[in-house]
Design an enzyme around this catalytic site. Structure first.
Site, PDB file in Angstrom:
ATOM      1  N   GLN A  61     -23.365  -4.889  23.373  1.00 22.07           N
ATOM      2  CA  GLN A  61     -24.661  -4.441  23.895  1.00 22.07           C
ATOM      3  C   GLN A  61     -25.141  -5.352  25.026  1.00 22.07           C
ATOM      4  OE1 GLN A  61     -26.158  -1.715  22.775  1.00 22.07           O
ATOM      5  NE2 GLN A  61     -28.091  -1.862  23.894  1.00 22.07           N
TER       6      GLN A  61
ATOM      7  N   GLU B 255      -4.347 -14.730   2.113  1.00 22.72           N
ATOM      8  CA  GLU B 255      -4.492 -13.612   3.063  1.00 22.72           C
ATOM      9  C   GLU B 255      -5.966 -13.314   3.341  1.00 22.72           C
ATOM     10  OE1 GLU B 255      -2.497  -9.960   1.984  1.00 22.72           O
ATOM     11  OE2 GLU B 255      -3.474  -8.854   3.589  1.00 22.72           O
TER      12      GLU B 255
ATOM     13  N   THR C 149       2.059  -3.193   8.429  1.00 18.96           N
ATOM     14  CA  THR C 149       2.092  -3.949   9.682  1.00 18.96           C
ATOM     15  C   THR C 149       3.508  -4.488   9.912  1.00 18.96           C
ATOM     16  OG1 THR C 149      -0.202  -4.559   9.349  1.00 18.96           O
ATOM     17  CG2 THR C 149       1.052  -5.923  10.901  1.00 18.96           C
TER      18      THR C 149
ATOM     19  N   GLU D 114     -15.355  -3.195  -0.847  1.00 20.10           N
ATOM     20  CA  GLU D 114     -15.771  -2.715  -2.178  1.00 20.10           C
ATOM     21  C   GLU D 114     -14.938  -3.390  -3.275  1.00 20.10           C
ATOM     22  OE1 GLU D 114     -15.071  -0.753   0.446  1.00 20.10           O
ATOM     23  OE2 GLU D 114     -17.071   0.009   0.910  1.00 20.10           O
TER      24      GLU D 114
ATOM     25  N   THR E 232       0.831  -1.218   0.000  1.00 20.48           N
ATOM     26  CA  THR E 232       0.000   0.000   0.000  1.00 20.48           C
ATOM     27  C   THR E 232       0.863   1.266   0.000  1.00 20.48           C
ATOM     28  OG1 THR E 232      -1.658  -1.215   1.252  1.00 20.48           O
ATOM     29  CG2 THR E 232      -1.863   1.185   1.242  1.00 20.48           C
ATOM     30  N   GLU E 233       0.402   2.262  -0.748  1.00 17.15           N
ATOM     31  CA  GLU E 233       1.119   3.544  -0.815  1.00 17.15           C
ATOM     32  C   GLU E 233       0.200   4.678  -0.353  1.00 17.15           C
ATOM     33  OE1 GLU E 233       2.986   4.048  -4.627  1.00 17.15           O
ATOM     34  OE2 GLU E 233       4.205   2.248  -4.273  1.00 17.15           O
TER      35      GLU E 233
ATOM     36  N   GLY F 212      -7.520  -5.624   1.128  1.00 14.76           N
ATOM     37  CA  GLY F 212      -8.566  -5.516   0.100  1.00 14.76           C
ATOM     38  C   GLY F 212      -9.870  -5.121   0.755  1.00 14.76           C
TER      39      GLY F 212
ATOM     40  N   GLN G 220     -36.111 -13.541  26.721  1.00 14.10           N
ATOM     41  CA  GLN G 220     -36.218 -14.155  25.397  1.00 14.10           C
ATOM     42  C   GLN G 220     -35.579 -13.294  24.297  1.00 14.10           C
ATOM     43  OE1 GLN G 220     -40.081 -14.584  23.432  1.00 14.10           O
ATOM     44  NE2 GLN G 220     -39.611 -16.741  23.074  1.00 14.10           N
TER      45      GLN G 220
ATOM     46  N   GLY H 242      -4.248   2.415  -1.967  1.00 13.04           N
ATOM     47  CA  GLY H 242      -3.989   1.008  -1.675  1.00 13.04           C
ATOM     48  C   GLY H 242      -4.816   0.093  -2.553  1.00 13.04           C
TER      49      GLY H 242
HETATM   50  C1  LIG Z   1      -4.057  -1.405  10.428  1.00 10.12           C
HETATM   51  C2  LIG Z   1      -3.714  -1.602   8.976  1.00 10.12           C
HETATM   52  C3  LIG Z   1      -2.740  -2.521   8.627  1.00 10.12           C
HETATM   53  C4  LIG Z   1      -2.382  -2.676   7.290  1.00 10.12           C
HETATM   54  N1  LIG Z   1      -1.335  -3.513   6.970  1.00 10.12           N
HETATM   55  C5  LIG Z   1      -0.854  -3.484   5.689  1.00 10.12           C
HETATM   56  C6  LIG Z   1       0.354  -4.178   5.345  1.00 10.12           C
HETATM   57  O1  LIG Z   1       0.972  -4.868   6.185  1.00 10.12           O
HETATM   58  N2  LIG Z   1       0.827  -4.071   4.079  1.00 10.12           N
HETATM   59  C7  LIG Z   1       0.181  -3.346   3.119  1.00 10.12           C
HETATM   60  O2  LIG Z   1       0.676  -3.287   1.999  1.00 10.12           O
HETATM   61  N3  LIG Z   1      -0.977  -2.682   3.411  1.00 10.12           N
HETATM   62  C8  LIG Z   1      -1.501  -2.733   4.660  1.00 10.12           C
HETATM   63  N4  LIG Z   1      -2.658  -2.042   4.965  1.00 10.12           N
HETATM   64  C9  LIG Z   1      -3.291  -1.262   3.922  1.00 10.12           C
HETATM   65  C10 LIG Z   1      -4.672  -1.764   3.457  1.00 10.12           C
HETATM   66  O3  LIG Z   1      -4.537  -2.945   2.716  1.00 10.12           O
HETATM   67  C11 LIG Z   1      -5.295  -0.599   2.669  1.00 10.12           C
HETATM   68  O4  LIG Z   1      -5.672   0.378   3.610  1.00 10.12           O
HETATM   69  C12 LIG Z   1      -6.484  -1.021   1.829  1.00 10.12           C
HETATM   70  O5  LIG Z   1      -6.077  -1.856   0.780  1.00 10.12           O
HETATM   71  C13 LIG Z   1      -7.236   0.192   1.247  1.00 10.12           C
HETATM   72  O6  LIG Z   1      -6.376   1.088   0.618  1.00 10.12           O
HETATM   73  P1  LIG Z   1      -6.470   2.653   1.006  1.00 10.12           P
HETATM   74  O7  LIG Z   1      -6.435   2.751   2.477  1.00 10.12           O
HETATM   75  O8  LIG Z   1      -5.451   3.390   0.226  1.00 10.12           O
HETATM   76  O9  LIG Z   1      -7.928   3.093   0.537  1.00 10.12           O
HETATM   77  P2  LIG Z   1      -8.334   3.648  -0.908  1.00 10.12           P
HETATM   78  O10 LIG Z   1      -7.840   2.730  -1.955  1.00 10.12           O
HETATM   79  O11 LIG Z   1      -7.963   5.086  -0.993  1.00 10.12           O
HETATM   80  O12 LIG Z   1      -9.928   3.525  -0.827  1.00 10.12           O
HETATM   81  C14 LIG Z   1     -10.743   4.493  -0.166  1.00 10.12           C
HETATM   82  C15 LIG Z   1     -12.202   4.044  -0.297  1.00 10.12           C
HETATM   83  O13 LIG Z   1     -12.565   3.992  -1.689  1.00 10.12           O
HETATM   84  C16 LIG Z   1     -13.054   2.693  -2.004  1.00 10.12           C
HETATM   85  N5  LIG Z   1     -12.648   2.346  -3.365  1.00 10.12           N
HETATM   86  C17 LIG Z   1     -11.416   2.435  -3.939  1.00 10.12           C
HETATM   87  N6  LIG Z   1     -11.447   1.981  -5.201  1.00 10.12           N
HETATM   88  C18 LIG Z   1     -12.723   1.605  -5.449  1.00 10.12           C
HETATM   89  C19 LIG Z   1     -13.403   1.069  -6.588  1.00 10.12           C
HETATM   90  N7  LIG Z   1     -12.765   0.784  -7.735  1.00 10.12           N
HETATM   91  N8  LIG Z   1     -14.737   0.831  -6.490  1.00 10.12           N
HETATM   92  C20 LIG Z   1     -15.408   1.098  -5.324  1.00 10.12           C
HETATM   93  N9  LIG Z   1     -14.812   1.592  -4.211  1.00 10.12           N
HETATM   94  C21 LIG Z   1     -13.494   1.842  -4.277  1.00 10.12           C
HETATM   95  C22 LIG Z   1     -12.408   1.765  -0.983  1.00 10.12           C
HETATM   96  O14 LIG Z   1     -13.136   0.565  -0.859  1.00 10.12           O
HETATM   97  C23 LIG Z   1     -12.440   2.636   0.262  1.00 10.12           C
HETATM   98  O15 LIG Z   1     -13.712   2.563   0.845  1.00 10.12           O
HETATM   99  C24 LIG Z   1      -3.064  -1.926   6.281  1.00 10.12           C
HETATM  100  C25 LIG Z   1      -4.079  -1.039   6.645  1.00 10.12           C
HETATM  101  C26 LIG Z   1      -4.394  -0.857   7.978  1.00 10.12           C
HETATM  102  C27 LIG Z   1      -5.449   0.148   8.308  1.00 10.12           C
END
Ligand SMILES: Cc1cc2nc3c(=O)[nH]c(=O)nc-3n(C[C@H](O)[C@H](O)[C@H](O)COP(=O)(O)OP(=O)(O)OC[C@H]3O[C@@H](n4cnc5c(N)ncnc54)[C@H](O)[C@@H]3O)c2cc1C
Length: 387
Positions: A334, A240, A157, A365, A125-126, A362, A277, A130
């Protein structure tokens, strides 16, 4: 149907181990946002990081139901953060090492990972996004017998305290899916810096943003083939996502069991509250939802163990099990009334730890997009390497 006598023995011994070696420290690690090194080494000594790894590199080469037990029992001690740190190490970074690394890289990184002497993390993720994995901007440009990495990753993580990083980057930035590759990068390499992130739940695990500023690594740190990184990532997502589905049914099951116990002791209006109940029916509904997901997840674990590529099924598992867990834990809290909201009782932590289920690995969505493509458009996905 799925568990033998040996599995049951393993469950009992792992459960005892967690109670003795981990539970006494959990509150401290939750407070400090860091897990002490000694427990990683103990996990290594006991073989817990090598359950599904080849014997040649120190693993036990056991069937996937040992992993199922490992995941379920980790959820039952109620620290999603501790569990995440452990399973991320054992099944995210190490899956890439197991499937794609050369013999030399396996000796250097996989064996010490199994032993608990080296901790790893998986950096996909960037900050710019992500969900759109192929849109990543981090680059790894070949220069002689090295690659030079520039870019940044976030939400990683084990991103602070790990010893090596499995990093995805574009070796051909002009391409999307076809331009991605995977590397193993030593933490000590010049140009890497990480910043710890504060977060809602998973508080015992460290989550980081990581920058790569002209990080030079040897060309042999490329895992598998150049340009195949996207395929590798997608392939490992099957395991995963199933892991996250299994975690979800296990924490929901723990919540139901705890609520039943609590209700058998708590009194109101001259009787224990498990006689009302409306609450009994709530439990009946919660227990049914848990069982539906659990049985489904076991059947998918069986298929994955038999070598079936369960992309759709693992997506379905994560999609519905994580939603179910959020709902069940919300309802379980609750049932404890005000005590449900208190840190001295398990539901508060369970509720906040559960929320990541529909986001990490992932989002729901994105999972629906994958499932829709498969069930509506008839799309089929094929694995790129043997797991
Ligand atoms: C506690 C934690 C641990 C993590 N650990 C890791 C790790 O070890 N390694 C790693 O690489 N990543 C890790 N992640 C990252 C995680 O996998 C990403 O947060 C996730 O994939 C979503 O990416 P984003 O946060 O950039 O959201 P975004 O991609 O910006 O999405 C934002 C919103 O838009 C929605 N969205 C985006 N594209 C679409 C589409 N085409 N259609 C409909 N809806 C869409 C998404 O579902 C979301 O609701 C971690 C995240 C957390 C919070």
């Amino acid at each position: 149907m799925y568990f033998t006598e040996e599995h049951h023995i393993f469950r009992k011994s792992f459960r005892d181990f967690l109670q003795k070696e981990v539970v006494p420290y959990i509150d401290k690690w939750e407070r400090e946002g860091a897990i002490e090194r000694f427990i990683w080494e103990k996990f290594g000594e006991m073989g817990y990081f090598g359950l599904n790894q080849p014997e040649e590199y120190g693993g036990l080469n056991l069937d996937l139901f040992y992993t199922v037990i490992f995941l379920e029992e980790l959820q039952r001690i109620n620290s999603g953060g501790f569990a995440a740190a452990m399973w991320a190490h054992a099944y995210l970074n190490m899956s890439h090492l197991k499937a794609e690394a050369s013999h030399e890289i396996k000796q250097k990184y996989l064996t010490p990972s199994i032993e608990g002497k080296k901790i790893g993390c998986l950096c996909i993720t960037e900050p710019f996004g992500g969900s759109d994995v192929a849109g990543m901007r981090t680059t790894a440009i070949k220069k002689g017998d090295t690659y030079v990495i520039n870019g940044s990753k976030t939400f990683i993580t084990n991103g602070i305290y790990s010893d090596y990083l499995i990093v995805s980057a574009k070796t051909n930035p002009k391409e999307k899916h076809k331009g991605m590759s995977i590397f193993v990068v030593d933490r000590n390499t010049k140009g890497i810096s990480s910043t710890k992130l504060d977060k809602l739940g998973w508080r015992a695990s460290d989550t980081a943003e990581i920058s790569f500023d002209n990080v030079v690594i040897p060309a042999e740190n490329l895992l598998g083939e150049e340009g195949k990184g996207f395929g590798y990532i997608m392939q490992h997502f099957a395991l995963e996502r199933l892991i996250m589905g299994i975690n979800a049914h296990a924490r929901a099951e723990f919540a139901v069991e705890y609520a039943i116990q609590y209700m058998s002791e708590r009194e109101a209006f001259g009787t224990t509250i498990d006689k009302f109940q409306v609450l009994r029916h709530k439990i009946a509904e919660m227990a049914s939802k848990v069982d539906m997901c659990k049985e489904y997840n076991y059947s998918i674990a069986k298929r994955l163990n038999d070598g079936v590529y369960v992309v759709k099924e693992a997506s379905m598992s994560k999609l519905l099990s994580t939603k179910m867990a959020d709902e069940v834990i919300y309802d379980a809290l609750q049932l404890l009334g005000g005590y449900g909201y208190m840190e001295d009782y398990p539901m508060a932590r369970l509720l906040r730890d559960s929320r990541i289920g529909s986001i990490g690995g992932g989002t729901s969505e994105i999972l629906k997009e994958i499932i829709a493509k498969m069930v509506i458009d008839g799309k089929d996905y094929k694995p790129v390497v043997k797991n």
